[in-house]
Design an enzyme around this catalytic site. Sequence first.
Site, PDB file in Angstrom:
ATOM      1  N   CYS A 166       0.468  -1.065  -0.010  1.00 20.69           N
ATOM      2  CA  CYS A 166      -0.021  -0.023  -0.244  1.00 20.69           C
ATOM      3  C   CYS A 166       1.408   1.167  -0.284  1.00 20.69           C
ATOM      4  O   CYS A 166       1.256   1.559  -0.959  1.00 20.69           O
ATOM      5  CB  CYS A 166      -1.345   0.129   1.139  1.00 20.69           C
ATOM      6  SG  CYS A 166      -2.129   1.220   0.465  1.00 20.69           S
ATOM      7  N   HIS A 204      -3.445  -5.013   0.303  1.00 21.09           N
ATOM      8  CA  HIS A 204      -2.833  -5.519   1.924  1.00 21.09           C
ATOM      9  C   HIS A 204      -2.833  -7.366   1.707  1.00 21.09           C
ATOM     10  O   HIS A 204      -4.095  -7.483   2.245  1.00 21.09           O
ATOM     11  CB  HIS A 204      -3.646  -5.105   3.223  1.00 21.09           C
ATOM     12  CG  HIS A 204      -3.707  -3.637   2.848  1.00 21.09           C
ATOM     13  ND1 HIS A 204      -1.893  -3.370   3.706  1.00 21.09           N
ATOM     14  CD2 HIS A 204      -3.449  -2.525   2.864  1.00 21.09           C
ATOM     15  CE1 HIS A 204      -2.446  -2.128   4.177  1.00 21.09           C
ATOM     16  NE2 HIS A 204      -3.617  -1.121   3.543  1.00 21.09           N
ATOM     17  N   GLU A 228      -1.474  -9.109   2.795  1.00 21.92           N
ATOM     18  CA  GLU A 228      -1.089 -10.245   4.502  1.00 21.92           C
ATOM     19  C   GLU A 228      -3.305 -10.358   5.119  1.00 21.92           C
ATOM     20  O   GLU A 228      -2.918 -11.214   5.933  1.00 21.92           O
ATOM     21  CB  GLU A 228      -0.434  -8.321   5.337  1.00 21.92           C
ATOM     22  CG  GLU A 228      -0.953  -7.441   5.785  1.00 21.92           C
ATOM     23  CD  GLU A 228      -0.912  -7.017   5.083  1.00 21.92           C
ATOM     24  OE1 GLU A 228      -0.292  -6.584   3.630  1.00 21.92           O
ATOM     25  OE2 GLU A 228      -1.770  -5.607   5.524  1.00 21.92           O
TER      26      GLU A 228
HETATM   27  N1  GLN Z   1      -2.193   6.265   3.113  1.00 24.68           N
HETATM   28  C1  GLN Z   1      -2.150   5.964   1.971  1.00 24.68           C
HETATM   29  C2  GLN Z   1      -3.543   5.992   1.233  1.00 24.68           C
HETATM   30  O1  GLN Z   1      -4.196   6.324   1.932  1.00 24.68           O
HETATM   31  C3  GLN Z   1      -1.612   4.576   1.757  1.00 24.68           C
HETATM   32  C4  GLN Z   1      -2.974   3.614   2.940  1.00 24.68           C
HETATM   33  C5  GLN Z   1      -2.064   2.304   2.911  1.00 24.68           C
HETATM   34  O2  GLN Z   1      -1.066   2.167   3.525  1.00 24.68           O
HETATM   35  N2  GLN Z   1      -3.416   1.631   3.866  1.00 24.68           N
HETATM   36  O3  GLN Z   1      -3.927   6.135  -0.466  1.00 24.68           O
END
Ligand code: GLN
Length: 544
Positions: A389, A518, A520
Site C-alpha cells: 500500500c 493488503h 497480508e
Molecule cells: N496513506 C495511503 C493512502 O491513503 C496508503 C494507505 C495504506 O497504506 N493503507 O492511500
Amino acid sequence: MKRKYIFVTGGVMSGIGKGITTASILRILESKGYSVTAMKIDPYVNVDAGTMNPVEHGEVFVTDDGAECDQDIGNYERFSGKSITKDNYLTTGKVYQSVINKERNLEYDGKCVEVVPHIPNEVISRIKKAGTVANSDFVLIEIGGTIGEYQNLLFLEAARMMNLKNPEDVLIVLVSYLPVPKTIGEMKTKPTQSASRLLNEAGIQPDIIVGRSSFPVDKIRKKKISTFCNIDPKDVISAPDADSVYEVPLLLNEEKIGERILKKLGMKPKKNQKGLVEWEKFVKRLKKVDKSVKIAIVGKYFKTGDFVLTDSYISIIEAIKHASWKMGYKEEITWLSSEKYEKDKGKLKELSSYDGVVIPGGFGARGIEGKINAISYCRKNKIPFFGLCLGMQLAVIEYARNVCGIENASSAEFSENPQNPVISAMSDQKELLEKKNYGGTMRLGAYDCELGKNTISYKAYKEKLISERHRHRFEVNNKFKEVLERKGLTIAGVNPDLDLVEIIEIKKHPFFVGVQFHPEFKSSPLNGHPLFNEFIKAATQKRS
Ligand code: GLN
C-alpha cells in the site's frame, strides 16, 4: 438444530489471548463437523477501528466487504480459513449510532428509549443477525476488554438476557489469567476467583473457565477454581503459553474443550467431522523448521514508550511466518524505524544484512523520506523488496525521482500542492477529504486486479484475475504512467474497472514488488499467500 451462542469474556487483564482462544474454539467446533462464525464486540465509542492510530489499538483489519475492524477478526479468519463479514464486528459507537438513528426514524413508536433494555436489545439483534448471515450452527461472541470494566457492562447484559431467555442455547466462557509470581513460585487462582465473581455480579455464571498461564493448570488448581468459581473441574481448561499461537487449538482440544461445550449444549460431534488432522500436520511442519530467513520491516507504528509494539503489523508478521514455514524456514523479523534513514543515510548499509525488506502501509508524511531512502537502497542493491500500500506508493515516488528524473515527485497526501504528484487522491476522495468526511470512506475491501503475463505476480498467483483487500485514498497518478513504464517500471496489475494501478514491479531484480492492496489480510497459515511465498522464496535464495 437451534443456533447456539457462546460468549467469550476476559478476566484479570487484557492481552492474555482471548482472541486466540475464541479463534481456537472456532476451529475446534468446525473440526467436529459444525459450521461456526465468530464476532468481536469492542467497547469503545469509535464506530469502527478505521479512525484509530494503530499504536492505540493495534492493526486495523479489513474484511472482504470493507469493514475496518479489530485484529481479532484476522485471527478468526486465519484459524477458520473463512471470510468474515462486517456483521461480525460491533462497537459501542456502532450500537449507539443505530439506536439513535432508529429513534430519529420513530422506530420505537414514541417510547422512551433507554440505555437498558434498548442498547442490549440492539446488541442481541445484531448477534442474531450475524448468525443468520453466516447461517452457522454456532456464533462465538468475543467481548472486548476485561470484566469489571464499566465499558463492556452492556454487552455482558446482552449475554445475561440471552442466557435468561434460552439457557439451553447459550454458554459463557471466561478466559482468565493465573499468575505465577516469581517470589512465590506457585500458581495463584485468586485473581481468577475474583474475575468469576465479577461475572456473577453481572448476573452471569461462567460455564467454562480457560486458565491462561505460563504453566499448565494442575489438578489442585483446577479443583480450587472449581470450588470457588462454582464449576466442574472438567470445565477448567488449562491453556499454558505456547511457542506459537497455532498450537493453541491442539492444546485446547487435548483438554477436551470441544467435547465439554457440546455436552453442555446437549450436542454430539457430527458424523462427518474432519478432526484437526490437517492442523496437526501444519503445526508439526512449523515446529520442524530450522534454517532462518531474516526479514526487516521498515515502519513507524511500533514504539510505545520504551516498548516495541508489534500489534500494529500483526497480519504482516503472520503472513511472513506463514510463507517462511511453507518454504521450510523460520522467520527472523527485525523492526527498523524509518526515521533513522532520514538523518543518516550511512545507516542504510545495515539493510544489506537482511534477506528481504518489507515496507508496510501507513498514513501521513512522518518517516516517509526514510522509507524512500530504504527503497532506493533495496532497488540498487538488489535486496528483495515488498511494498504494501503506502510502501508501493513510495516505491513509485522513488522510481519517479531517481530513475525517471522527476524532481520533487511526491504524493498529494504529504503536502497540499506538490509539484509532481505521481501519487494523487482518487477522484471520489477529493470531496470527502475537503469535507473532512474521514470515517469509513476510504476505498475499502475486495477489488479485482488483472495481472500482466510475464510478471512475478502472475507467476505467484498463477491466474489472471485476482481479488485483494484495500484500504487507501491515494493512487498512482495515471498521468505519469507513460513515463514510468518507458523508464522500465512494470505495471504488473491493474484494476479493470477504474484503470487503477494495483501492482508495480521492476525487472532484473530478485524481487521488487509493490502492491496497492493488503495481501497480508488474506494469508492463510496452511498455505501462505502467493506473493508473500514468492517474496520469501526470493529472500531465501539471497541467503544461499
Ligand atoms: N496513506 C495511503 C493512502 O491513503 C496508503 C494507505 C495504506 O497504506 N493503507 O492511500
